[in-house]
Scaffold this motif. Sequence first.
Motif, PDB file in Angstrom:
ATOM      1  N   ILE A  15       0.881  -1.163   0.000  1.00 35.91           N
ATOM      2  CA  ILE A  15       0.000   0.000   0.000  1.00 35.91           C
ATOM      3  C   ILE A  15       0.918   1.212   0.000  1.00 35.91           C
ATOM      4  O   ILE A  15       1.665   1.440   0.944  1.00 35.91           O
ATOM      5  N   LYS A  16       0.879   1.946  -1.092  1.00 37.32           N
ATOM      6  CA  LYS A  16       1.848   3.006  -1.354  1.00 37.32           C
ATOM      7  C   LYS A  16       1.213   4.386  -1.302  1.00 37.32           C
ATOM      8  O   LYS A  16       0.023   4.540  -1.591  1.00 37.32           O
ATOM      9  N   ALA A  17       2.045   5.374  -0.968  1.00 36.31           N
ATOM     10  CA  ALA A  17       1.637   6.772  -1.002  1.00 36.31           C
ATOM     11  C   ALA A  17       1.971   7.337  -2.380  1.00 36.31           C
ATOM     12  O   ALA A  17       3.069   7.135  -2.886  1.00 36.31           O
ATOM     13  N   PHE A  18       1.022   8.056  -2.989  1.00 38.02           N
ATOM     14  CA  PHE A  18       1.204   8.625  -4.311  1.00 38.02           C
ATOM     15  C   PHE A  18       0.832  10.102  -4.319  1.00 38.02           C
ATOM     16  O   PHE A  18      -0.037  10.532  -3.562  1.00 38.02           O
ATOM     17  N   GLY A  19       1.501  10.830  -5.187  1.00 40.20           N
ATOM     18  CA  GLY A  19       1.180  12.238  -5.403  1.00 40.20           C
ATOM     19  C   GLY A  19       1.611  13.136  -4.279  1.00 40.20           C
ATOM     20  O   GLY A  19       2.082  12.687  -3.230  1.00 40.20           O
ATOM     21  N   PRO A  20       1.448  14.448  -4.487  1.00 45.65           N
ATOM     22  CA  PRO A  20       1.893  15.422  -3.478  1.00 45.65           C
ATOM     23  C   PRO A  20       1.128  15.314  -2.161  1.00 45.65           C
ATOM     24  O   PRO A  20       1.664  15.645  -1.102  1.00 45.65           O
ATOM     25  N   ARG A  22       0.130  12.483  -0.947  1.00 47.08           N
ATOM     26  CA  ARG A  22       0.479  11.167  -0.411  1.00 47.08           C
ATOM     27  C   ARG A  22      -0.745  10.296  -0.127  1.00 47.08           C
ATOM     28  O   ARG A  22      -0.835   9.621   0.886  1.00 47.08           O
ATOM     29  N   HIS A  23      -1.694  10.320  -1.060  1.00 54.53           N
ATOM     30  CA  HIS A  23      -2.861   9.450  -0.950  1.00 54.53           C
ATOM     31  C   HIS A  23      -2.414   8.009  -1.127  1.00 54.53           C
ATOM     32  O   HIS A  23      -1.468   7.717  -1.834  1.00 54.53           O
ATOM     33  N   ARG A  24      -3.114   7.093  -0.482  1.00 56.61           N
ATOM     34  CA  ARG A  24      -2.744   5.673  -0.503  1.00 56.61           C
ATOM     35  C   ARG A  24      -3.554   4.913  -1.541  1.00 56.61           C
ATOM     36  O   ARG A  24      -4.733   5.187  -1.755  1.00 56.61           O
ATOM     37  N   ARG A  25      -2.860   3.944  -2.140  1.00 54.41           N
ATOM     38  CA  ARG A  25      -3.531   3.000  -3.041  1.00 54.41           C
ATOM     39  C   ARG A  25      -2.713   1.709  -3.059  1.00 54.41           C
ATOM     40  O   ARG A  25      -1.569   1.679  -2.607  1.00 54.41           O
ATOM     41  N   ILE A  26      -3.332   0.664  -3.564  1.00 56.53           N
ATOM     42  CA  ILE A  26      -2.635  -0.617  -3.675  1.00 56.53           C
ATOM     43  C   ILE A  26      -1.667  -0.490  -4.841  1.00 56.53           C
ATOM     44  O   ILE A  26      -2.072  -0.365  -5.989  1.00 56.53           O
ATOM     45  N   GLY A  27      -0.369  -0.514  -4.520  1.00 60.97           N
ATOM     46  CA  GLY A  27       0.637  -0.275  -5.534  1.00 60.97           C
ATOM     47  C   GLY A  27       1.473  -1.488  -5.887  1.00 60.97           C
ATOM     48  O   GLY A  27       2.043  -1.554  -6.969  1.00 60.97           O
ATOM     49  N   GLU A  28       1.579  -2.447  -4.990  1.00 59.41           N
ATOM     50  CA  GLU A  28       2.363  -3.657  -5.229  1.00 59.41           C
ATOM     51  C   GLU A  28       1.631  -4.828  -4.584  1.00 59.41           C
ATOM     52  O   GLU A  28       1.235  -4.742  -3.426  1.00 59.41           O
ATOM     53  N   CYS A  29       1.486  -5.892  -5.318  1.00 62.88           N
ATOM     54  CA  CYS A  29       0.738  -7.056  -4.822  1.00 62.88           C
ATOM     55  C   CYS A  29       1.705  -8.166  -4.445  1.00 62.88           C
ATOM     56  O   CYS A  29       1.961  -9.097  -5.216  1.00 62.88           O
ATOM     57  N   HIS A  30       2.244  -8.079  -3.225  1.00 67.94           N
ATOM     58  CA  HIS A  30       3.184  -9.077  -2.721  1.00 67.94           C
ATOM     59  C   HIS A  30       2.445 -10.336  -2.275  1.00 67.94           C
ATOM     60  O   HIS A  30       1.325 -10.266  -1.777  1.00 67.94           O
ATOM     61  N   ALA A  31       3.096 -11.475  -2.415  1.00 70.86           N
ATOM     62  CA  ALA A  31       2.515 -12.746  -1.983  1.00 70.86           C
ATOM     63  C   ALA A  31       2.631 -12.920  -0.469  1.00 70.86           C
ATOM     64  O   ALA A  31       1.740 -13.475   0.175  1.00 70.86           O
ATOM     65  N   TYR A  32       3.752 -12.461   0.099  1.00 72.96           N
ATOM     66  CA  TYR A  32       4.029 -12.557   1.536  1.00 72.96           C
ATOM     67  C   TYR A  32       5.249 -11.709   1.835  1.00 72.96           C
ATOM     68  O   TYR A  32       5.872 -11.159   0.905  1.00 72.96           O
ATOM     69  N   LEU A  33       5.615 -11.633   3.093  1.00 69.64           N
ATOM     70  CA  LEU A  33       6.829 -10.930   3.519  1.00 69.64           C
ATOM     71  C   LEU A  33       7.706 -11.929   4.258  1.00 69.64           C
ATOM     72  O   LEU A  33       7.269 -12.549   5.230  1.00 69.64           O
ATOM     73  N   LEU A  34       8.926 -12.110   3.760  1.00 66.93           N
ATOM     74  CA  LEU A  34       9.889 -13.015   4.374  1.00 66.93           C
ATOM     75  C   LEU A  34      11.093 -12.204   4.809  1.00 66.93           C
ATOM     76  O   LEU A  34      11.688 -11.495   4.000  1.00 66.93           O
ATOM     77  N   ASP A  78      -8.271   5.534  -4.414  1.00 65.18           N
ATOM     78  CA  ASP A  78      -7.726   6.162  -3.206  1.00 65.18           C
ATOM     79  C   ASP A  78      -8.324   5.447  -1.990  1.00 65.18           C
ATOM     80  O   ASP A  78      -9.528   5.502  -1.754  1.00 65.18           O
ATOM     81  N   ILE A  79      -7.463   4.761  -1.240  1.00 66.95           N
ATOM     82  CA  ILE A  79      -7.924   4.019  -0.062  1.00 66.95           C
ATOM     83  C   ILE A  79      -7.394   4.645   1.236  1.00 66.95           C
ATOM     84  O   ILE A  79      -7.377   4.000   2.275  1.00 66.95           O
ATOM     85  N   THR A  80      -6.993   5.903   1.169  1.00 63.27           N
ATOM     86  CA  THR A  80      -6.371   6.575   2.306  1.00 63.27           C
ATOM     87  C   THR A  80      -7.226   6.476   3.561  1.00 63.27           C
ATOM     88  O   THR A  80      -6.737   6.078   4.623  1.00 63.27           O
TER      89      THR A  80
END
Length: 151
Positions: A15-20, A22-34, A78-80
């Motif tokens: 979930i990334k911040a975009f624009g000046p 810093r609104h949030r949106r789904i920017g990268e679809c990771h499978a998991y975090l290791l 925008d899911i902020t």
Amino acid sequence: FRFRQCRDAAHVDGIKAFGPDRHRRIGECHAYLLGLPLSATGPGASPLVVWQGSHEVMRAGLLAGLRDRPREEWGRADITEAYAAARREVFETCRRVVLHARPGEAYLLHRLALHGVSPWDTGAVAPPEGRVIAYFRPDMGVSAADWLTRP
């Protein structure tokens, strides 16, 4: 700085911040975090923090925020507000768990788990190179809608 100190800079990867603004949106679809610790540190050397069960709270909150949008738009939406509200609910309802691992051990987190890094404790022990952990977040190769709805 206050969010880092008080809430461990808690976030969901992807979930990334975009624009000046810093609104949030789904920017990268990771499978998991290791996470693989590469240096031996004491437990107070900025350990990983995760909120138990947060992946379900985050999923429900984000789905509620997207309910009026077509699935094909979820990656641009925008899911902020939904993200902030879901994080607040996690802080109120889920148990904060501090995780410490040594080289040879690993962290494996659900892709929607709220997590962060605790501030460095006074007197924490670490080698000269500091706390070193390699994190892997492989791409799931799916749409934002599939990323959010798959178990």
